[in-house]
Design a protein around this motif. Structure first.
Motif, PDB file in Angstrom:
ATOM      1  N   ARG A  45       0.837  -1.209   0.000  1.00  0.00           N
ATOM      2  CA  ARG A  45       0.000   0.000   0.000  1.00  0.00           C
ATOM      3  C   ARG A  45       0.870   1.257   0.000  1.00  0.00           C
ATOM      4  O   ARG A  45       0.665   2.188  -0.762  1.00  0.00           O
ATOM      5  CB  ARG A  45      -0.939  -0.008   1.208  1.00  0.00           C
ATOM      6  N   ALA A  46       1.898   1.272   0.849  1.00  0.00           N
ATOM      7  CA  ALA A  46       2.806   2.419   0.912  1.00  0.00           C
ATOM      8  C   ALA A  46       3.552   2.593  -0.409  1.00  0.00           C
ATOM      9  O   ALA A  46       3.713   3.719  -0.896  1.00  0.00           O
ATOM     10  CB  ALA A  46       3.797   2.244   2.062  1.00  0.00           C
ATOM     11  N   PHE A  47       3.971   1.496  -1.003  1.00  0.00           N
ATOM     12  CA  PHE A  47       4.659   1.563  -2.292  1.00  0.00           C
ATOM     13  C   PHE A  47       3.764   2.203  -3.345  1.00  0.00           C
ATOM     14  O   PHE A  47       4.215   3.053  -4.127  1.00  0.00           O
ATOM     15  CB  PHE A  47       5.102   0.167  -2.754  1.00  0.00           C
ATOM     16  N   ALA A  48       2.506   1.839  -3.368  1.00  0.00           N
ATOM     17  CA  ALA A  48       1.562   2.406  -4.340  1.00  0.00           C
ATOM     18  C   ALA A  48       1.410   3.914  -4.154  1.00  0.00           C
ATOM     19  O   ALA A  48       1.331   4.668  -5.129  1.00  0.00           O
ATOM     20  CB  ALA A  48       0.205   1.707  -4.233  1.00  0.00           C
ATOM     21  N   VAL A  49       1.374   4.368  -2.899  1.00  0.00           N
ATOM     22  CA  VAL A  49       1.260   5.812  -2.626  1.00  0.00           C
ATOM     23  C   VAL A  49       2.508   6.540  -3.136  1.00  0.00           C
ATOM     24  O   VAL A  49       2.407   7.573  -3.803  1.00  0.00           O
ATOM     25  CB  VAL A  49       1.063   6.067  -1.111  1.00  0.00           C
ATOM     26  N   ILE A  50       3.673   5.999  -2.838  1.00  0.00           N
ATOM     27  CA  ILE A  50       4.928   6.614  -3.283  1.00  0.00           C
ATOM     28  C   ILE A  50       4.994   6.633  -4.799  1.00  0.00           C
ATOM     29  O   ILE A  50       5.319   7.656  -5.411  1.00  0.00           O
ATOM     30  CB  ILE A  50       6.139   5.865  -2.683  1.00  0.00           C
ATOM     31  N   GLU A  51       4.670   5.510  -5.408  1.00  0.00           N
ATOM     32  CA  GLU A  51       4.731   5.388  -6.871  1.00  0.00           C
ATOM     33  C   GLU A  51       3.799   6.383  -7.570  1.00  0.00           C
ATOM     34  O   GLU A  51       4.122   6.914  -8.630  1.00  0.00           O
ATOM     35  CB  GLU A  51       4.378   3.951  -7.266  1.00  0.00           C
ATOM     36  N   ALA A  52       2.658   6.678  -6.959  1.00  0.00           N
ATOM     37  CA  ALA A  52       1.670   7.586  -7.566  1.00  0.00           C
ATOM     38  C   ALA A  52       2.012   9.064  -7.362  1.00  0.00           C
ATOM     39  O   ALA A  52       1.454   9.924  -8.042  1.00  0.00           O
ATOM     40  CB  ALA A  52       0.282   7.297  -6.994  1.00  0.00           C
ATOM     41  N   SER A  53       2.920   9.364  -6.473  1.00  0.00           N
ATOM     42  CA  SER A  53       3.237  10.753  -6.146  1.00  0.00           C
ATOM     43  C   SER A  53       4.247  11.347  -7.133  1.00  0.00           C
ATOM     44  O   SER A  53       5.301  10.759  -7.369  1.00  0.00           O
ATOM     45  CB  SER A  53       3.817  10.849  -4.737  1.00  0.00           C
ATOM     46  N   PRO A  54       3.959  12.542  -7.659  1.00  0.00           N
ATOM     47  CA  PRO A  54       4.935  13.181  -8.550  1.00  0.00           C
ATOM     48  C   PRO A  54       6.142  13.760  -7.790  1.00  0.00           C
ATOM     49  O   PRO A  54       7.143  14.086  -8.407  1.00  0.00           O
ATOM     50  CB  PRO A  54       4.126  14.298  -9.211  1.00  0.00           C
ATOM     51  N   ASN A  55       6.038  13.851  -6.471  1.00  0.00           N
ATOM     52  CA  ASN A  55       7.111  14.458  -5.689  1.00  0.00           C
ATOM     53  C   ASN A  55       7.851  13.484  -4.789  1.00  0.00           C
ATOM     54  O   ASN A  55       8.674  13.901  -3.972  1.00  0.00           O
ATOM     55  CB  ASN A  55       6.556  15.618  -4.857  1.00  0.00           C
ATOM     56  N   GLN A  56       7.559  12.192  -4.911  1.00  0.00           N
ATOM     57  CA  GLN A  56       8.261  11.176  -4.131  1.00  0.00           C
ATOM     58  C   GLN A  56       8.789  10.118  -5.082  1.00  0.00           C
ATOM     59  O   GLN A  56       8.103   9.740  -6.034  1.00  0.00           O
ATOM     60  CB  GLN A  56       7.323  10.476  -3.151  1.00  0.00           C
ATOM     61  N   THR A  57       9.990   9.643  -4.797  1.00  0.00           N
ATOM     62  CA  THR A  57      10.553   8.561  -5.599  1.00  0.00           C
ATOM     63  C   THR A  57      11.309   7.616  -4.680  1.00  0.00           C
ATOM     64  O   THR A  57      12.085   8.057  -3.828  1.00  0.00           O
ATOM     65  CB  THR A  57      11.505   9.101  -6.691  1.00  0.00           C
ATOM     66  N   LEU A  58      11.082   6.339  -4.856  1.00  0.00           N
ATOM     67  CA  LEU A  58      11.788   5.301  -4.121  1.00  0.00           C
ATOM     68  C   LEU A  58      12.806   4.678  -5.075  1.00  0.00           C
ATOM     69  O   LEU A  58      12.460   4.320  -6.203  1.00  0.00           O
ATOM     70  CB  LEU A  58      10.797   4.244  -3.624  1.00  0.00           C
ATOM     71  N   TYR A  59      14.036   4.569  -4.623  1.00  0.00           N
ATOM     72  CA  TYR A  59      15.118   4.049  -5.463  1.00  0.00           C
ATOM     73  C   TYR A  59      15.717   2.789  -4.857  1.00  0.00           C
ATOM     74  O   TYR A  59      15.640   2.570  -3.650  1.00  0.00           O
ATOM     75  CB  TYR A  59      16.242   5.084  -5.575  1.00  0.00           C
ATOM     76  N   VAL A  60      16.360   2.011  -5.711  1.00  0.00           N
ATOM     77  CA  VAL A  60      17.182   0.894  -5.262  1.00  0.00           C
ATOM     78  C   VAL A  60      18.575   1.052  -5.848  1.00  0.00           C
ATOM     79  O   VAL A  60      18.743   1.621  -6.931  1.00  0.00           O
ATOM     80  CB  VAL A  60      16.617  -0.494  -5.663  1.00  0.00           C
TER      81      VAL A  60
END
Length: 155
Positions: A45-60
């Motif tokens: 659920r948290a990943f989906a919120v981050i992925e949908a945000s234009p101002n947040q990005t999760l990296y690996v």
């Protein structure tokens, strides 16, 4: 944007990375993070919120096809500083057996480049007060301890 440093690839996280990311953050301890399969839906659920945000990005950070690090960026704009934007770097984590190999440095450099590219006036991050090694690491990269942070748990 992707960056390929010697044998480290930094890229946006995808859903398939989620099990490795959960294991990485759970290994650090704290925050109630766990690899318990019953908790996976919370992370999804948290990943989906981050992925949908234009101002947040999760990296690996990936080495030889394996996730060895992660971090998240958030671009915020406030009236302070005449409406300037700041890039917040959060949840910086390198797998324990991979520390000291330049992965953290590559992730932070990547985040700084992203911040500059998005017009941010500064980059900021927080680190747990007890993580002295992490503090020395950030200071070596040019960060300065300038503010005192406060948190209030709501749950």
């Amino acid at each position: 944007m992707m960056i390929d440093l010697p044998d480290i690839l930094i890229r946006e996280a995808c859903k398939e990375d989620l099990p490795a990311l959960v294991a990485l953050i759970a290994a650090l301890g704290g925050h109630g993070d766990t690899t318990d399969p019953e908790a996976f839906s919370d992370y999804a659920r948290a990943f989906a919120v981050i992925e949908a945000s234009p101002n947040q990005t999760l990296y690996v950070a990936e080495r030889r096809g394996e996730v060895v690090g992660t971090f998240q960026t958030m671009l915020t704009t406030s009236l302070t500083g005449r409406g300037a934007s700041a890039m917040i770097i959060e949840a910086v984590q390198t797998r324990a057996d991979m520390r000291g190999q330049g992965i953290g440095n590559a992730m932070i450099e990547f985040a700084i480049t992203e911040a500059k590219g998005r017009g941010a006036r500064l980059v900021q991050l927080t680190s747990n007060a007890i993580r002295k090694d992490a503090h020395r690491f950030y200071e070596r990269l040019g960060f300065k301890a300038s503010h005192l942070g406060f948190k209030m748990a709501l749950k």
